[in-house]
Scaffold this active site. Sequence first.
Site, PDB file in Angstrom:
ATOM      1  N   ASP A 227      54.492  19.966  -1.096  1.00  0.00           N
ATOM      2  CA  ASP A 227      55.032  19.868  -2.449  1.00  0.00           C
ATOM      3  C   ASP A 227      55.691  21.209  -2.781  1.00  0.00           C
ATOM      4  O   ASP A 227      55.010  22.227  -2.914  1.00  0.00           O
ATOM      5  CB  ASP A 227      53.890  19.552  -3.431  1.00  0.00           C
TER       6      ASP A 227
ATOM      7  N   LYS B  33      62.424  23.290 -12.061  1.00  0.00           N
ATOM      8  CA  LYS B  33      62.136  24.659 -12.484  1.00  0.00           C
ATOM      9  C   LYS B  33      63.248  25.615 -12.059  1.00  0.00           C
ATOM     10  O   LYS B  33      63.720  26.406 -12.855  1.00  0.00           O
ATOM     11  CB  LYS B  33      60.807  25.154 -11.882  1.00  0.00           C
TER      12      LYS B  33
ATOM     13  N   TRP C 231      47.583  19.955  -8.894  1.00  0.00           N
ATOM     14  CA  TRP C 231      48.316  19.404 -10.040  1.00  0.00           C
ATOM     15  C   TRP C 231      47.743  18.015 -10.324  1.00  0.00           C
ATOM     16  O   TRP C 231      47.632  17.188  -9.407  1.00  0.00           O
ATOM     17  CB  TRP C 231      49.802  19.322  -9.676  1.00  0.00           C
TER      18      TRP C 231
HETATM   19  N1  PMP Z   1      54.566  19.212  -8.137  1.00  0.00           N
HETATM   20  C1  PMP Z   1      53.993  20.199  -8.825  1.00  0.00           C
HETATM   21  C2  PMP Z   1      52.959  21.045  -8.155  1.00  0.00           C
HETATM   22  C3  PMP Z   1      54.360  20.451 -10.154  1.00  0.00           C
HETATM   23  O1  PMP Z   1      53.781  21.444 -10.822  1.00  0.00           O
HETATM   24  C4  PMP Z   1      55.339  19.619 -10.755  1.00  0.00           C
HETATM   25  C5  PMP Z   1      55.797  19.826 -12.175  1.00  0.00           C
HETATM   26  N2  PMP Z   1      54.895  20.285 -13.055  1.00  0.00           N
HETATM   27  C6  PMP Z   1      55.901  18.594  -9.987  1.00  0.00           C
HETATM   28  C7  PMP Z   1      55.497  18.422  -8.687  1.00  0.00           C
HETATM   29  C8  PMP Z   1      56.908  17.627 -10.561  1.00  0.00           C
HETATM   30  O2  PMP Z   1      58.061  18.155 -10.960  1.00  0.00           O
HETATM   31  P1  PMP Z   1      59.180  17.313 -11.711  1.00  0.00           P
HETATM   32  O3  PMP Z   1      59.129  17.737 -13.141  1.00  0.00           O
HETATM   33  O4  PMP Z   1      60.437  17.672 -11.022  1.00  0.00           O
HETATM   34  O5  PMP Z   1      58.864  15.864 -11.565  1.00  0.00           O
END
Ligand code: PMP
Length: 398
Positions: free
Chosen positions: A212, A247, A130
């Site tokens: 994560d 999510k 990410w």
């Molecule tokens: N880690 C990963 C791998 C993600 O894909 C995301 C969201 N796209 C996050 C962390 C962060 O999530 P949040 O929207 O809760 O900050």
Amino acid sequence: MFKHLKAVPGDPLLALIVAHQQDPNPKKIDLGVGVYKDDAGQTPILHSVKKAEAMMVENEITKSYLGVYGATEFSPIIQELLLGKDSDIIKQGRIQSTQTPGGTGALKVAADFISANLKGARLWVSDPTWGNHESIFNSAGVEVIAYPYYDSVTNGVRFDDMMTKLEAETKQGDVLLLHACCHNPTGVDLKMAHWEALTDLVNKRGLLPLIDAAYQGFGDGLEEDMAGLRYMAERVPSMLIANSFSKNFGIYRDRCGGLSVIAETGEEAKNAFSIIGQAIRANYSMPPAHGATVVHTIMSHPELRAEWETEVAEMRNRINGLREKLVIKLAASGVSKDFSFIQDQRGMFSYSGLTLEQVRRLRSEFSIYIADTGRMSVAGVSDDNIDYLCDSIAKVVG
Ligand code: PMP
């Protein structure tokens, strides 16, 4: 004062969203954006969340500050979801957890904690990962190094290469970031045998795993998705876990997640946690309440919890069902490439194996918006657009 500043390019994924919005083609499809969508293309509020919010409006009596760690009753919820309710780590008091503004907030606090307290530690991330992982840790002054991960030939994990690199180049105290499940951006997850080998490696090389967990429940199930994380947590002395509720509760904009620290003893965990508290105070002082109250309300009412679990299963089954349909329809469209790997991937995203040229043609000729890397957001597919999508992919792939 600002004359010397040059504008930086915006996030290409956000530019993709705008381009899709402005496209007048009624057949346009957005497979860029990373949020869950139902078959009607909406990102709905879960029924369990709506009901919890109604109860909250009734029962809320103050909007005074929360503490630095958020609501105290929230941390057992984080721990139970991540580790399971019978976890020895919880019973032994070796884990401490704080509410954070989303998974991003958890990662930012972890980055500041690592930067200030684990001197010289580097962060190892998968290639690819990410995009925000690198930005967050770089901005905290932590060096970020990639290890081999995605295999574009087999569409699996380059596990031997990954192990070879980590065995050879990690230093004691380095941090190893792993995605618990539903790897973003590839959709390619570690298998249980990989978690076992990585657990040995963490112990042998003296690494700190940072897991994560942003998509719990979107892969194979709420419990199943944590199997690798739990295996490792039970066998290593220390671990950090950054989790997101964006999510699985569909509360993206409410910004709710958690950061957990596991240590060898309860006292060590408490000490580390107190320093994490300082990092929070210096960042955003205290987390917002709304999302965590939603999660807490749902988890503490058995009928709401059961409804939420059903709704998570519906989101998961829709995505996994779409994966199956994509594979069948792509094969039926006469495409020359074998896309069966899409069915083995998990979570919101799929590395499609489409080349940059193919992605650009899909965009310009068919109004289908996929990230330049070929990452497709599977939830953007629906019964209405899947035939057009598969036919268009067949046309550009040949
Ligand atoms: N880690 C990963 C791998 C993600 O894909 C995301 C969201 N796209 C996050 C962390 C962060 O999530 P949040 O929207 O809760 O900050």
